[in-house]
Design a protein around this motif. Structure first.
Motif, PDB file in Angstrom:
ATOM      1  N   PRO A 112      14.075  46.682  51.690  1.00  0.00           N
ATOM      2  CA  PRO A 112      13.995  46.049  53.021  1.00  0.00           C
ATOM      3  C   PRO A 112      15.394  45.795  53.559  1.00  0.00           C
ATOM      4  CG  PRO A 112      13.563  44.436  51.295  1.00  0.00           C
ATOM      5  CD  PRO A 112      13.651  45.773  50.613  1.00  0.00           C
ATOM      6  N   ALA A 113      15.482  45.502  54.839  1.00  0.00           N
ATOM      7  CA  ALA A 113      16.786  45.378  55.496  1.00  0.00           C
ATOM      8  C   ALA A 113      17.667  44.339  54.833  1.00  0.00           C
ATOM      9  CB  ALA A 113      16.587  45.044  56.972  1.00  0.00           C
ATOM     10  N   ASP A 114      17.121  43.165  54.498  1.00  0.00           N
ATOM     11  CA  ASP A 114      17.968  42.128  53.915  1.00  0.00           C
ATOM     12  C   ASP A 114      18.417  42.505  52.516  1.00  0.00           C
ATOM     13  OD1 ASP A 114      15.417  41.857  52.844  1.00  0.00           O
ATOM     14  OD2 ASP A 114      15.424  39.673  52.868  1.00  0.00           O
ATOM     15  N   GLY A 115      17.613  43.270  51.789  1.00  0.00           N
ATOM     16  CA  GLY A 115      18.018  43.722  50.467  1.00  0.00           C
ATOM     17  C   GLY A 115      19.046  44.833  50.503  1.00  0.00           C
ATOM     18  N   MET A 116      19.108  45.564  51.612  1.00  0.00           N
ATOM     19  CA  MET A 116      20.044  46.677  51.733  1.00  0.00           C
ATOM     20  C   MET A 116      21.378  46.259  52.345  1.00  0.00           C
ATOM     21  SD  MET A 116      19.443  50.394  53.581  1.00  0.00           S
ATOM     22  CE  MET A 116      17.671  50.360  53.319  1.00  0.00           C
ATOM     23  N   ARG A 117      21.404  45.089  52.972  1.00  0.00           N
ATOM     24  CA  ARG A 117      22.540  44.708  53.803  1.00  0.00           C
ATOM     25  C   ARG A 117      23.877  44.775  53.072  1.00  0.00           C
ATOM     26  NH1 ARG A 117      26.607  43.966  55.707  1.00  0.00           N
ATOM     27  NH2 ARG A 117      27.264  42.622  57.428  1.00  0.00           N
ATOM     28  N   ASN A 118      23.939  44.309  51.844  1.00  0.00           N
ATOM     29  CA  ASN A 118      25.210  44.252  51.124  1.00  0.00           C
ATOM     30  C   ASN A 118      25.324  45.301  50.025  1.00  0.00           C
ATOM     31  OD1 ASN A 118      26.336  42.103  52.600  1.00  0.00           O
ATOM     32  ND2 ASN A 118      25.232  40.607  51.371  1.00  0.00           N
ATOM     33  N   MET A 119      24.568  46.382  50.155  1.00  0.00           N
ATOM     34  CA  MET A 119      24.550  47.353  49.063  1.00  0.00           C
ATOM     35  C   MET A 119      25.799  48.223  48.978  1.00  0.00           C
ATOM     36  SD  MET A 119      22.232  47.075  46.820  1.00  0.00           S
ATOM     37  CE  MET A 119      22.627  45.328  46.906  1.00  0.00           C
ATOM     38  N   LYS A 120      26.782  47.975  49.836  1.00  0.00           N
ATOM     39  CA  LYS A 120      28.105  48.546  49.587  1.00  0.00           C
ATOM     40  C   LYS A 120      28.673  48.027  48.271  1.00  0.00           C
ATOM     41  CE  LYS A 120      30.814  44.974  51.986  1.00  0.00           C
ATOM     42  NZ  LYS A 120      31.803  44.701  53.044  1.00  0.00           N
ATOM     43  N   LYS A 121      28.170  46.872  47.817  1.00  0.00           N
ATOM     44  CA  LYS A 121      28.698  46.260  46.604  1.00  0.00           C
ATOM     45  C   LYS A 121      28.076  46.816  45.331  1.00  0.00           C
ATOM     46  CE  LYS A 121      25.741  42.262  45.607  1.00  0.00           C
ATOM     47  NZ  LYS A 121      25.680  42.528  44.152  1.00  0.00           N
ATOM     48  N   ASP A 122      27.195  47.818  45.451  1.00  0.00           N
ATOM     49  CA  ASP A 122      26.507  48.307  44.258  1.00  0.00           C
ATOM     50  C   ASP A 122      27.397  49.176  43.390  1.00  0.00           C
ATOM     51  OD1 ASP A 122      24.195  47.970  42.798  1.00  0.00           O
ATOM     52  OD2 ASP A 122      23.222  49.760  43.576  1.00  0.00           O
ATOM     53  N   MET A 123      28.642  49.355  43.807  1.00  0.00           N
ATOM     54  CA  MET A 123      29.639  49.997  42.946  1.00  0.00           C
ATOM     55  C   MET A 123      30.518  48.952  42.260  1.00  0.00           C
ATOM     56  SD  MET A 123      32.000  49.062  45.160  1.00  0.00           S
ATOM     57  CE  MET A 123      33.481  49.723  44.427  1.00  0.00           C
ATOM     58  N   GLY A 124      30.050  47.693  42.276  1.00  0.00           N
ATOM     59  CA  GLY A 124      30.838  46.617  41.685  1.00  0.00           C
ATOM     60  C   GLY A 124      31.102  46.810  40.205  1.00  0.00           C
ATOM     61  N   GLY A 125      30.166  47.412  39.482  1.00  0.00           N
ATOM     62  CA  GLY A 125      30.405  47.690  38.073  1.00  0.00           C
ATOM     63  C   GLY A 125      31.547  48.662  37.882  1.00  0.00           C
ATOM     64  N   ALA A 126      31.559  49.728  38.703  1.00  0.00           N
ATOM     65  CA  ALA A 126      32.660  50.690  38.651  1.00  0.00           C
ATOM     66  C   ALA A 126      33.975  50.008  39.008  1.00  0.00           C
ATOM     67  CB  ALA A 126      32.388  51.850  39.599  1.00  0.00           C
ATOM     68  N   ALA A 127      33.957  49.117  39.992  1.00  0.00           N
ATOM     69  CA  ALA A 127      35.178  48.405  40.371  1.00  0.00           C
ATOM     70  C   ALA A 127      35.718  47.598  39.196  1.00  0.00           C
ATOM     71  CB  ALA A 127      34.898  47.497  41.567  1.00  0.00           C
ATOM     72  N   HIS A 128      34.831  46.917  38.463  1.00  0.00           N
ATOM     73  CA  HIS A 128      35.270  46.156  37.298  1.00  0.00           C
ATOM     74  C   HIS A 128      35.836  47.066  36.216  1.00  0.00           C
ATOM     75  CE1 HIS A 128      33.100  42.772  39.082  1.00  0.00           C
ATOM     76  NE2 HIS A 128      33.602  41.998  38.146  1.00  0.00           N
ATOM     77  N   ALA A 129      35.149  48.167  35.939  1.00  0.00           N
ATOM     78  CA  ALA A 129      35.609  49.076  34.892  1.00  0.00           C
ATOM     79  C   ALA A 129      36.952  49.702  35.260  1.00  0.00           C
ATOM     80  CB  ALA A 129      34.560  50.158  34.645  1.00  0.00           C
ATOM     81  N   LEU A 130      37.112  50.123  36.504  1.00  0.00           N
ATOM     82  CA  LEU A 130      38.378  50.692  36.960  1.00  0.00           C
ATOM     83  C   LEU A 130      39.508  49.670  36.885  1.00  0.00           C
ATOM     84  CD1 LEU A 130      37.088  52.694  40.035  1.00  0.00           C
ATOM     85  CD2 LEU A 130      38.578  53.683  38.275  1.00  0.00           C
ATOM     86  N   ALA A 131      39.241  48.462  37.343  1.00  0.00           N
ATOM     87  CA  ALA A 131      40.281  47.433  37.351  1.00  0.00           C
ATOM     88  C   ALA A 131      40.676  47.052  35.931  1.00  0.00           C
ATOM     89  CB  ALA A 131      39.804  46.209  38.128  1.00  0.00           C
ATOM     90  N   LEU A 132      39.691  46.948  35.039  1.00  0.00           N
ATOM     91  CA  LEU A 132      40.000  46.620  33.652  1.00  0.00           C
ATOM     92  C   LEU A 132      40.776  47.758  32.994  1.00  0.00           C
ATOM     93  CD1 LEU A 132      39.762  44.667  31.299  1.00  0.00           C
ATOM     94  CD2 LEU A 132      37.520  45.653  30.774  1.00  0.00           C
ATOM     95  N   ALA A 133      40.415  48.990  33.295  1.00  0.00           N
ATOM     96  CA  ALA A 133      41.163  50.131  32.775  1.00  0.00           C
ATOM     97  C   ALA A 133      42.613  50.083  33.253  1.00  0.00           C
ATOM     98  CB  ALA A 133      40.504  51.438  33.208  1.00  0.00           C
ATOM     99  N   GLY A 134      42.812  49.770  34.528  1.00  0.00           N
ATOM    100  CA  GLY A 134      44.173  49.649  35.049  1.00  0.00           C
ATOM    101  C   GLY A 134      44.966  48.565  34.342  1.00  0.00           C
ATOM    102  N   LEU A 135      44.307  47.462  34.018  1.00  0.00           N
ATOM    103  CA  LEU A 135      44.962  46.361  33.307  1.00  0.00           C
ATOM    104  C   LEU A 135      45.320  46.780  31.881  1.00  0.00           C
ATOM    105  CD1 LEU A 135      45.867  43.433  33.294  1.00  0.00           C
ATOM    106  CD2 LEU A 135      43.471  42.744  33.027  1.00  0.00           C
TER     107      LEU A 135
END
Length: 456
Positions: free
Chosen positions: A237-260
């Motif tokens: 539904p629309a409200d469930g899809m609204r912030n789904m740009k953040k569904d790569m948050g796991g990749a963001a954490h893994a990339l950032a931790l790898a950089g660290l």
């Protein structure tokens, strides 16, 4: 990409900043001139956590008092950059122990953040007269990278941009990058990554970064990189899809931790795997009821196309496990059930190894960047039963985060050490030091855990 804001080495305009907790305020206050005591009393200031009092001088400001709570918590200090006047410069008055000074700098760096890619911030943060250590600076940078990547809308943060982020790490720190994209995923046996991403106009891909000495302990980090999740044909539904740009948050954490890990030269052989896709709706979208034979050879019936994260992860985890690393750690914005159980601030930790789990729990307590261990209750595998395949990708609404973790565990080789973090990667509301939007959760504790585990 955000830079390290909030710090200066120019002492010419620096004013004294008294960093006090509620218990220490009375003794400090008793030593102040009567006029200053009256000034603070008129404001009912008592150095409560999250408070600031500006001290008057003959020509304007003479200093300030920063009220803090738990000195081991970086966020105790994070209100300062925007509670103090814009552009003002502050020097800590008196001595702080090394740990408190590091936490102050870490909190200041996190608290100075505003996402500025599309709009200039309304004001500048106050500046702290300090030169953070390389580790503190790298930790801040890692956290801000997560925020920036998660905050960036999908048109500017798709599978290609995740690949670009990994390539930038290799350019900065060395290593090798391999990308398997589009139909090549089928040729190299990554069928679930391909299935989830094939309907998008942007090719799905597996991003593989390798770094470190061949004889070092092998650490594998895996990230869910669903750059936008419509839910597929089981449309959100629309409200469930609204912030789904953040569904790569796991990749963001893994990339950032790898950089660290790379920046701090942790003595490991690192493999970073990011499964980067967009779960789109189109003529070629995968459908409920289809059966996919995964990389591991396990057949999976698609019960729900909105349970796509575990599909892209299962091929990546199987590939990681084939390489027999010392440990596999995956990060994913995987289930709403984890948020219902633990709320937005507590990532759910699942692990098949008690030592690794306890190391992360202890690191979470020490850094005040917590995780909460959840059970791999294997009798709940029955909720993933399929009538026509080895298993389904979803099923009952019961214990949703547990069954998702159990699904992932099926793709880890027996005896392989593995941990899975179900993370929200988001602040729903504005708090001191935590702007609404993308957030790094348990990234600092993950780093502390890895330092303990690998002898740093």
């Amino acid at each position: 990409m955000s830079t390290l804001n909030g710090f200066t080495t120019d002492s010419s305009r620096a004013l004294p900043l008294y960093v006090l907790d509620h218990n220490g305020f009375a003794a400090w206050n008793a030593q102040q001139p009567a006029a200053l005591q009256a000034w603070l009393k008129s404001q009912q200031f008592n150095a409560a956590p999250g408070s600031v009092a500006l001290l008057p001088g003959t020509d304007g400001l003479a200093g300030a008092v920063l009220g803090v709570g738990d000195r081991a918590d970086a966020y105790s200090y994070a209100h300062a950059p925007f509670a103090l006047p814009a552009g003002s410069v502050w020097k800590v008055a008196g001595e702080l122990d090394v740990a408190s000074a590091s936490n102050l700098q870490l909190g200041w760096g996190l608290g100075s953040y505003r996402f500025a890619r599309y709009r200039k911030p309304a004001r500048a943060p106050a500046q702290l007269l300090a030169s953070p250590s390389s580790e503190v600076a790298d930790v801040i940078t890692a956290c801000l990278r997560v925020r920036d990547w998660v905050n960036t809308p999908t048109e500017d943060m798709g599978p290609q941009q995740l690949e670009d982020a990994a390539r930038a790490l290799v350019n900065a720190h060395g290593g090798e990058l391999e990308v398997i994209a589009g139909d090549e995923l089928l040729e190299q046996n990554f069928p679930t990554i391909h299935a989830v991403g094939r309907a998008s106009h942007r090719a799905p891909r597996l991003i593989a970064l390798r770094w470190g000495k061949a004889d070092a302990p092998h650490l594998a980090l895996v990230g869910k990189g669903v750059c936008f999740d419509t839910g597929g044909l089981d449309l959100k539904p629309a409200d469930g899809m609204r912030n789904m740009k953040k569904d790569m948050g796991g990749a963001a954490h893994a990339l950032a931790l790898a950089g660290l890990v790379m920046a701090q030269e942790l003595p490991v052989r690192l493999t970073l795997l990011v499964a980067a896709v967009e779960n789109a709706v189109g003529p070629d979208a995968f459908r409920p009821g289809e059966v996919i034979t995964t990389r591991k050879g396990i057949t999976v019936e698609i019960d729900n196309t909105d349970a796509e994260g575990r599909l892209v992860l299962c091929d990546a985890l199987a590939y990681a496990s084939e390489q027999q690393p010392e440990a596999i750690i995956d990060f994913a914005t995987l289930t709403g059930a984890a948020r219902i159980a633990l709320g937005p601030d507590l990532p759910a930790l699942f692990a098949n190894d008690d030592t690794l789990a306890q190391q992360w729990l202890d690191a979470g307590d020490a850094t005040r960047d917590p995780v909460w261990r959840m059970p791999l209750w294997r009798p709940y595998l029955r909720y993933l039963n399929s009538g026509i395949a080895d298993m389904a990708n979803a099923g009952s609404r019961m214990a949703g985060s547990v069954t998702a973790a159990l699904y992932l565990e099926r793709f880890i080789e027996a005896g392989q050490t593995w941990a899975h973090l179900d993370v929200y990667a988001w602040n729903d509301s504005e708090r001191a030091g935590r702007p609404a939007g993308g957030e790094a959760l348990a990234l600092r504790s993950a780093w502390a855990m890895l330092k303990t585990r690998y002898g740093r």
